[in-house]
Design an enzyme around this catalytic site. Structure first.
Site, PDB file in Angstrom:
ATOM      1  N   ARG A  47      50.127  44.058  31.109  1.00 61.55           N
ATOM      2  CA  ARG A  47      48.684  43.861  31.593  1.00 61.55           C
ATOM      3  C   ARG A  47      47.970  45.282  31.741  1.00 61.55           C
ATOM      4  O   ARG A  47      48.507  46.210  31.336  1.00 61.55           O
ATOM      5  CB  ARG A  47      48.446  43.289  32.853  1.00 61.55           C
ATOM      6  CG  ARG A  47      49.614  43.459  34.225  1.00 61.55           C
ATOM      7  CD  ARG A  47      49.514  44.957  34.717  1.00 61.55           C
ATOM      8  NE  ARG A  47      48.183  45.210  35.120  1.00 61.55           N
ATOM      9  CZ  ARG A  47      47.443  46.410  34.941  1.00 61.55           C
ATOM     10  NH1 ARG A  47      48.377  47.509  34.746  1.00 61.55           N
ATOM     11  NH2 ARG A  47      46.150  46.783  35.495  1.00 61.55           N
ATOM     12  N   GLY A  48      46.707  44.933  31.808  1.00 58.49           N
ATOM     13  CA  GLY A  48      45.774  45.955  31.823  1.00 58.49           C
ATOM     14  C   GLY A  48      45.280  46.180  30.166  1.00 58.49           C
ATOM     15  O   GLY A  48      46.050  45.892  29.084  1.00 58.49           O
ATOM     16  N   ALA A  49      43.857  45.983  29.948  1.00 56.55           N
ATOM     17  CA  ALA A  49      43.335  45.812  28.772  1.00 56.55           C
ATOM     18  C   ALA A  49      44.112  46.468  27.387  1.00 56.55           C
ATOM     19  O   ALA A  49      44.423  45.775  26.706  1.00 56.55           O
ATOM     20  CB  ALA A  49      41.876  45.882  28.639  1.00 56.55           C
ATOM     21  N   ARG A  90      45.279  35.633  26.646  1.00 60.00           N
ATOM     22  CA  ARG A  90      44.317  35.865  27.781  1.00 60.00           C
ATOM     23  C   ARG A  90      43.130  36.105  27.177  1.00 60.00           C
ATOM     24  O   ARG A  90      42.939  36.991  26.166  1.00 60.00           O
ATOM     25  CB  ARG A  90      44.784  37.230  28.809  1.00 60.00           C
ATOM     26  CG  ARG A  90      46.056  36.758  29.494  1.00 60.00           C
ATOM     27  CD  ARG A  90      46.283  37.991  30.554  1.00 60.00           C
ATOM     28  NE  ARG A  90      45.489  37.713  31.585  1.00 60.00           N
ATOM     29  CZ  ARG A  90      45.447  38.858  32.583  1.00 60.00           C
ATOM     30  NH1 ARG A  90      46.026  40.189  32.258  1.00 60.00           N
ATOM     31  NH2 ARG A  90      44.751  39.107  33.536  1.00 60.00           N
ATOM     32  N   GLN A 197      47.582  44.680  41.789  1.00 59.06           N
ATOM     33  CA  GLN A 197      47.994  45.726  41.078  1.00 59.06           C
ATOM     34  C   GLN A 197      47.649  47.218  41.656  1.00 59.06           C
ATOM     35  O   GLN A 197      48.361  47.982  41.193  1.00 59.06           O
ATOM     36  CB  GLN A 197      46.896  45.886  39.784  1.00 59.06           C
ATOM     37  CG  GLN A 197      47.451  44.527  38.775  1.00 59.06           C
ATOM     38  CD  GLN A 197      46.524  43.299  39.387  1.00 59.06           C
ATOM     39  OE1 GLN A 197      46.143  43.067  40.514  1.00 59.06           O
ATOM     40  NE2 GLN A 197      46.297  42.321  38.374  1.00 59.06           N
ATOM     41  N   ASP A 238      37.871  45.998  31.110  1.00 59.05           N
ATOM     42  CA  ASP A 238      38.400  44.969  30.224  1.00 59.05           C
ATOM     43  C   ASP A 238      37.416  44.610  29.013  1.00 59.05           C
ATOM     44  O   ASP A 238      38.108  44.150  27.943  1.00 59.05           O
ATOM     45  CB  ASP A 238      38.702  43.573  30.808  1.00 59.05           C
ATOM     46  CG  ASP A 238      39.966  43.827  31.606  1.00 59.05           C
ATOM     47  OD1 ASP A 238      39.840  44.279  32.670  1.00 59.05           O
ATOM     48  OD2 ASP A 238      41.074  43.483  31.262  1.00 59.05           O
ATOM     49  N   ASN A 248      35.632  43.701  34.552  1.00 57.66           N
ATOM     50  CA  ASN A 248      36.818  44.117  35.106  1.00 57.66           C
ATOM     51  C   ASN A 248      37.426  43.725  36.045  1.00 57.66           C
ATOM     52  O   ASN A 248      36.884  42.391  36.654  1.00 57.66           O
ATOM     53  CB  ASN A 248      36.703  45.855  35.416  1.00 57.66           C
ATOM     54  CG  ASN A 248      37.586  46.587  35.698  1.00 57.66           C
ATOM     55  OD1 ASN A 248      38.905  46.719  34.863  1.00 57.66           O
ATOM     56  ND2 ASN A 248      37.981  47.179  36.822  1.00 57.66           N
ATOM     57  N   LYS A 249      38.631  43.890  36.676  1.00 61.09           N
ATOM     58  CA  LYS A 249      39.271  43.270  37.714  1.00 61.09           C
ATOM     59  C   LYS A 249      38.054  42.675  39.017  1.00 61.09           C
ATOM     60  O   LYS A 249      37.454  43.381  39.423  1.00 61.09           O
ATOM     61  CB  LYS A 249      40.372  44.139  38.293  1.00 61.09           C
ATOM     62  CG  LYS A 249      41.182  43.598  39.388  1.00 61.09           C
ATOM     63  CD  LYS A 249      41.800  42.144  38.970  1.00 61.09           C
ATOM     64  CE  LYS A 249      42.571  42.301  37.808  1.00 61.09           C
ATOM     65  NZ  LYS A 249      42.828  40.670  37.256  1.00 61.09           N
TER      66      LYS A 249
END
Ligand code: MRU
Length: 347
Positions: A47-49, A90, A197, A238, A248-249
């Site tokens: 995960r993480g762009a 995603r 996270q 992201d 973003n998150k």
């Protein structure tokens, strides 16, 4: 020192640190089928762009790696099907689509070569993207470090570190670089409900690197700011629209509002591969909604009535006017962002 490869290629397989098992177990998955890459992205084992983008690129290599080298039409069809399926894994991170575009370009450019060479060209491209991502993070780090005071107290959210990229990290890269340049850096990490996270990954990564890091729940950020415990907020992204709006998150937007209220600079660190200059503003950024059980549970433990309704957007959009600067590998972009992005970010 944090010295693990988030993603790497080894003898026909993609090795990924399984991020769902951190911080308790540090284990790598060995993946040889692109469909397992799609699942790893969906379940957030990776995960993480930027890291998702890299996994996507290596997924395309896996899709063709074991194909025979005679059936050209079947080879092309398989590669294109894999690209289309990985795209659906995603929706929010621009990096996925950007990386797949690079892979599609290399595929088209080399199609007339023997298929063995096409495989090699795709592998080389995925590896180039990986190396380039680490270089970009280091440049982001150097530019961002200059923005921080000599004694920096930085709040961060989610994980925008080595685990979220090819290595070094974006937001956490800025912290690493600031420390390398002699600045003193203390970090507050928000836990980042629902998937934690911040608690599981950022706290782990920063402790491995011997940072002074303090974990807080997301709801403590306002108090921490009011108590003047932080003098900067740095997060990753992201997707960033042409006007500087940032997806973003989930929870990033609240932090930006809080930082604005407390007059604390709010920085977003991201490579150019995260920018989507075709979107005029953040309203068109697709926001992933995830399974309700992520909110109803804490780890494996149910913490709410099993049938309660849930809203679980994985990301939010922070309006550009709440952002002090965008830190990219091409330099620090200041408002007005539409002009700075048009000038410095090429699609
Ligand atoms: O759902 P995740 O864990 O993939 O979300 C990650 C983030 O929101 C990160 O902040 C972002 O991808 C930047 S990572 C350098």
């Amino acid at each position: 020192m944090f010295d693990y490869d988030t993603i790497s290629w080894n003898d026909g397989r993609v090795l990924l640190i399984d991020q769902t098992r951190l911080p308790n177990d540090l284990v790598a998955l060995a993946i040889s089928d692109y469909r397992a890459i799609v699942r790893a992205i969906q379940t957030m084992q990776v995960r993480g762009a930027p890291a998702i983008g890299l996994a996507a690129a290596f997924g395309v290599v896996l899709a063709v790696w074991r194909l025979d080298e005679v059936d050209r039409a079947g080879f092309i069809e398989t590669a294109n099907t894999a690209i289309d399926e990985i795209k659906k894994s995603r929706p929010t991170a621009k990096n996925t689509f950007w990386a797949l575009e690079q892979m599609r370009r290399v595929l088209s450019k080399n199609l007339n070569l023997p298929l063995r060479e096409v495989k090699q060209a795709l592998l080389q491209e995925a590896q180039r993207l990986l190396n380039e991502d680490v270089e970009r993070c280091k440049r982001i780090g150097r530019f961002g470090a200059e923005l921080l005071p000599n004694r920096a107290f930085v709040l961060t959210h989610c994980n925008a570190g080595a685990l979220a990229t090819g290595g070094y990290g974006t937001a956490l890269g800025v912290l690493r670089s600031a420390r390398e340049s002699g600045k003193k850096v203390q970090v507050y990490a928000c836990e980042t409900r629902p998937l934690l996270q911040g608690a599981r990954l950022t706290a782990f990564e920063l402790l491995e690197d011997e940072f002074d890091v303090t974990l807080i729940t997301d709801s403590m950020a306002a108090l921490v700011m009011r108590e003047q415990k932080v003098n900067a907020v740095i997060v990753g992204a992201d997707r960033i629209a042409a006007n500087g709006d940032v997806a973003n998150k989930i929870g990033t937007y609240s932090l930006a509002v809080l930082a604005h209220h407390h007059e604390i600079p709010f920085y977003v660190a991201a490579p150019s591969s995260t920018f989507d200059v075709d979107l005029p503003d953040g309203s068109a950024i697709p926001i992933e909604e995830r399974n309700a059980d992520e909110v109803r549970s804490f780890g494996q433990q149910l913490i709410a009535p099993a049938d309660v309704q849930v809203y679980n957007p994985a990301f939010d959009v922070t309006p550009h006017r709440l952002i002090s600067a965008l830190i990219t590998e091409n330099g620090v972009l200041l408002p007005p962002f539409d002009r700075a992005i048009a000038d410095k970010i090429k699609s």
